[in-house]
Motif scaffolding. Structure first.
Motif, PDB file in Angstrom:
ATOM      1  N   HIS A 167       0.830  -1.209   0.000  1.00  0.00           N
ATOM      2  CA  HIS A 167       0.000   0.000   0.000  1.00  0.00           C
ATOM      3  C   HIS A 167       0.866   1.261   0.000  1.00  0.00           C
ATOM      4  O   HIS A 167       0.557   2.226  -0.713  1.00  0.00           O
ATOM      5  CB  HIS A 167      -0.948  -0.004   1.191  1.00  0.00           C
ATOM      6  CG  HIS A 167      -2.109  -0.936   1.029  1.00  0.00           C
ATOM      7  ND1 HIS A 167      -3.132  -0.695   0.140  1.00  0.00           N
ATOM      8  CD2 HIS A 167      -2.408  -2.120   1.627  1.00  0.00           C
ATOM      9  CE1 HIS A 167      -4.018  -1.678   0.194  1.00  0.00           C
ATOM     10  NE2 HIS A 167      -3.598  -2.559   1.091  1.00  0.00           N
ATOM     11  N   ARG A 168       1.929   1.256   0.774  1.00  0.00           N
ATOM     12  CA  ARG A 168       2.787   2.451   0.813  1.00  0.00           C
ATOM     13  C   ARG A 168       3.434   2.701  -0.547  1.00  0.00           C
ATOM     14  O   ARG A 168       3.608   3.851  -0.967  1.00  0.00           O
ATOM     15  CB  ARG A 168       3.877   2.303   1.883  1.00  0.00           C
ATOM     16  CG  ARG A 168       4.699   3.595   1.995  1.00  0.00           C
ATOM     17  CD  ARG A 168       5.417   3.751   3.298  1.00  0.00           C
ATOM     18  NE  ARG A 168       5.848   5.136   3.410  1.00  0.00           N
ATOM     19  CZ  ARG A 168       7.052   5.515   3.806  1.00  0.00           C
ATOM     20  NH1 ARG A 168       7.954   4.636   4.151  1.00  0.00           N
ATOM     21  NH2 ARG A 168       7.361   6.793   3.868  1.00  0.00           N
ATOM     22  N   GLN A 170       2.097   1.819  -3.318  1.00  0.00           N
ATOM     23  CA  GLN A 170       1.015   1.896  -4.300  1.00  0.00           C
ATOM     24  C   GLN A 170       1.175   0.831  -5.385  1.00  0.00           C
ATOM     25  O   GLN A 170       0.907   1.069  -6.556  1.00  0.00           O
ATOM     26  CB  GLN A 170       0.941   3.302  -4.910  1.00  0.00           C
ATOM     27  CG  GLN A 170       0.638   4.377  -3.868  1.00  0.00           C
ATOM     28  CD  GLN A 170       0.578   5.769  -4.470  1.00  0.00           C
ATOM     29  OE1 GLN A 170       1.498   6.202  -5.166  1.00  0.00           O
ATOM     30  NE2 GLN A 170      -0.514   6.471  -4.210  1.00  0.00           N
ATOM     31  N   PHE A 171       1.631  -0.342  -4.948  1.00  0.00           N
ATOM     32  CA  PHE A 171       1.804  -1.515  -5.819  1.00  0.00           C
ATOM     33  C   PHE A 171       2.822  -1.276  -6.940  1.00  0.00           C
ATOM     34  O   PHE A 171       2.779  -1.935  -7.967  1.00  0.00           O
ATOM     35  CB  PHE A 171       0.463  -1.956  -6.414  1.00  0.00           C
ATOM     36  CG  PHE A 171      -0.558  -2.333  -5.375  1.00  0.00           C
ATOM     37  CD1 PHE A 171      -0.517  -3.586  -4.772  1.00  0.00           C
ATOM     38  CD2 PHE A 171      -1.544  -1.438  -4.987  1.00  0.00           C
ATOM     39  CE1 PHE A 171      -1.455  -3.933  -3.806  1.00  0.00           C
ATOM     40  CE2 PHE A 171      -2.487  -1.780  -4.016  1.00  0.00           C
ATOM     41  CZ  PHE A 171      -2.442  -3.031  -3.425  1.00  0.00           C
ATOM     42  N   THR A 201      -6.221  -6.621   0.120  1.00  0.00           N
ATOM     43  CA  THR A 201      -5.073  -6.037  -0.584  1.00  0.00           C
ATOM     44  C   THR A 201      -4.975  -6.584  -2.009  1.00  0.00           C
ATOM     45  O   THR A 201      -4.720  -5.834  -2.954  1.00  0.00           O
ATOM     46  CB  THR A 201      -3.774  -6.324   0.186  1.00  0.00           C
ATOM     47  OG1 THR A 201      -3.873  -5.734   1.491  1.00  0.00           O
ATOM     48  CG2 THR A 201      -2.564  -5.737  -0.532  1.00  0.00           C
ATOM     49  N   THR A 204      -7.620  -4.922  -4.047  1.00  0.00           N
ATOM     50  CA  THR A 204      -7.264  -3.535  -4.370  1.00  0.00           C
ATOM     51  C   THR A 204      -6.281  -3.491  -5.528  1.00  0.00           C
ATOM     52  O   THR A 204      -6.409  -2.676  -6.444  1.00  0.00           O
ATOM     53  CB  THR A 204      -6.653  -2.838  -3.143  1.00  0.00           C
ATOM     54  OG1 THR A 204      -7.618  -2.818  -2.083  1.00  0.00           O
ATOM     55  CG2 THR A 204      -6.244  -1.404  -3.474  1.00  0.00           C
ATOM     56  N   PHE A 205      -5.291  -4.383  -5.506  1.00  0.00           N
ATOM     57  CA  PHE A 205      -4.337  -4.443  -6.609  1.00  0.00           C
ATOM     58  C   PHE A 205      -5.040  -4.773  -7.929  1.00  0.00           C
ATOM     59  O   PHE A 205      -4.735  -4.205  -8.975  1.00  0.00           O
ATOM     60  CB  PHE A 205      -3.262  -5.489  -6.312  1.00  0.00           C
ATOM     61  CG  PHE A 205      -2.356  -5.779  -7.474  1.00  0.00           C
ATOM     62  CD1 PHE A 205      -1.521  -4.797  -7.990  1.00  0.00           C
ATOM     63  CD2 PHE A 205      -2.342  -7.037  -8.061  1.00  0.00           C
ATOM     64  CE1 PHE A 205      -0.688  -5.059  -9.075  1.00  0.00           C
ATOM     65  CE2 PHE A 205      -1.504  -7.314  -9.138  1.00  0.00           C
ATOM     66  CZ  PHE A 205      -0.687  -6.315  -9.645  1.00  0.00           C
ATOM     67  N   THR A 210      -7.056   0.863  -9.667  1.00  0.00           N
ATOM     68  CA  THR A 210      -5.656   0.887  -9.250  1.00  0.00           C
ATOM     69  C   THR A 210      -4.771   1.035 -10.485  1.00  0.00           C
ATOM     70  O   THR A 210      -4.751   0.163 -11.357  1.00  0.00           O
ATOM     71  CB  THR A 210      -5.280  -0.386  -8.482  1.00  0.00           C
ATOM     72  OG1 THR A 210      -6.121  -0.489  -7.320  1.00  0.00           O
ATOM     73  CG2 THR A 210      -3.821  -0.347  -8.048  1.00  0.00           C
ATOM     74  N   ASP A 211      -4.058   2.151 -10.543  1.00  0.00           N
ATOM     75  CA  ASP A 211      -3.263   2.489 -11.721  1.00  0.00           C
ATOM     76  C   ASP A 211      -1.825   2.028 -11.539  1.00  0.00           C
ATOM     77  O   ASP A 211      -1.086   2.568 -10.713  1.00  0.00           O
ATOM     78  CB  ASP A 211      -3.313   4.002 -11.955  1.00  0.00           C
ATOM     79  CG  ASP A 211      -2.588   4.424 -13.222  1.00  0.00           C
ATOM     80  OD1 ASP A 211      -2.403   3.567 -14.098  1.00  0.00           O
ATOM     81  OD2 ASP A 211      -2.209   5.610 -13.328  1.00  0.00           O
ATOM     82  N   VAL A 212      -1.435   0.999 -12.264  1.00  0.00           N
ATOM     83  CA  VAL A 212      -0.048   0.535 -12.271  1.00  0.00           C
ATOM     84  C   VAL A 212       0.399   0.385 -13.721  1.00  0.00           C
ATOM     85  O   VAL A 212      -0.410   0.105 -14.607  1.00  0.00           O
ATOM     86  CB  VAL A 212       0.121  -0.818 -11.531  1.00  0.00           C
ATOM     87  CG1 VAL A 212      -0.185  -0.669 -10.051  1.00  0.00           C
ATOM     88  CG2 VAL A 212      -0.737  -1.901 -12.154  1.00  0.00           C
TER      89      VAL A 212
END
Length: 255
Positions: A167-168, A170-171, A201, A204-205, A210-212
């Motif tokens: 989380h810290r 942001q994946f 978690t 969320t990923f 969730t922008d990765v």
């Protein structure tokens, strides 16, 4: 060449290289000599020299394992020195920011005090997890060894640290490959844990919000892990969500 001379030449060469934003020339041809020299440090070396030795080894991507608490303290000082350049990348730094976050909950220069908040025993546990994640030459090899990851999935402290790190960060693992072994090893541990926070978690990923980078590749890899866990109802529910949220080819076709 004496051990102390090898170490001092290495430090001097890397000091110059770092200042010039280049890769040093001594290490590539002398790393085997250096490895022998640092297994048992020469008595005449000072603590400050040891810190610089560790600092440059970290910059070059080494994962240091201290043999005792005194050595760990010197390595903490080296990690502290690394934080101001953690984002600069090759050739200044090749140590993983993602792994720094896991080891020390530190990702920027203002986090230097946090480096000293991780204890020796904790560091050894975190270091062991990272090494386990990187024992495999590919992710299918990792996926086929759940028994090697289950002991970590059963440790609440490890799972909580992984969740906090993901989380810290942001994946984002900041590695050059989508198939970053440490990152996917962490997610595999959460899949094996299947606790409420672990599943949340993972969801969320996977979420479309969730922008990765390389999202399609990430979803395909996640789907590959989930398909292996056919008897896990919670993970199969997440797999079905992937099919709902994304085009089927994102999950079923290699990209």
């Amino acid at each position: 060449m004496e051990k102390i001379e090898i170490i001092r030449q290495f430090i001097a060469d890397e000091d110059i290289a770092l200042a010039q934003n280049e890769q040093g020339g001594f290490y590539p041809s002398n790393h085997h000599h250096l490895s022998g020299a640092i297994k048992k440090l020469p008595k005449e070396i000072s603590d400050d020299e040891v810190v610089m030795l560790y600092f440059h080894l970290l910059r070059l991507g080494s994962r240091l394992k201290p043999v005792d608490e005194k050595q760990f303290l010197l390595q903490q000082r080296a990690f502290e020195k690394l934080l101001p350049i953690i984002d600069l990348g090759y050739p200044r730094n090749m140590f993983s920011k993602f792994e720094m976050a896991f080891l020390f909950d530190a990702i920027a220069e203002e986090d230097t005090a946090r480096v000293f908040q991780t204890g020796y025993a904790e560091y050894l546990q975190y270091h062991e997890v990272i090494l386990q994640c990187n024992k495999y030459t590919n992710l299918p090899g990792m996926r086929g060894k759940p028994d090697k990851f289950l002991p970590y999935a059963q440790k609440d402290g490890i799972v909580a640290r992984i969740i906090h790190t993901l989380h810290r960060m942001q994946f984002l693992h900041h590695g050059p490959l989508t198939s970053n072994a440490t990152f996917w090893g962490f997610l595999f541990i959460l899949m094996l844990n299947k606790g409420t926070n672990a599943l949340s978690t993972l969801a969320t990923f996977a979420d479309v919000k969730t922008d990765v980078p390389e999202k399609r590749s990430n979803i395909w890899i996640l789907g590959s892990f989930l398909k292996d866990r056919k008897k896990d109802n919670e993970l199969q529910a997440l797999l079905q969500n992937l099919y709902t949220w994304y085009p089927r080819e994102w999950i079923d076709e290699y990209h």
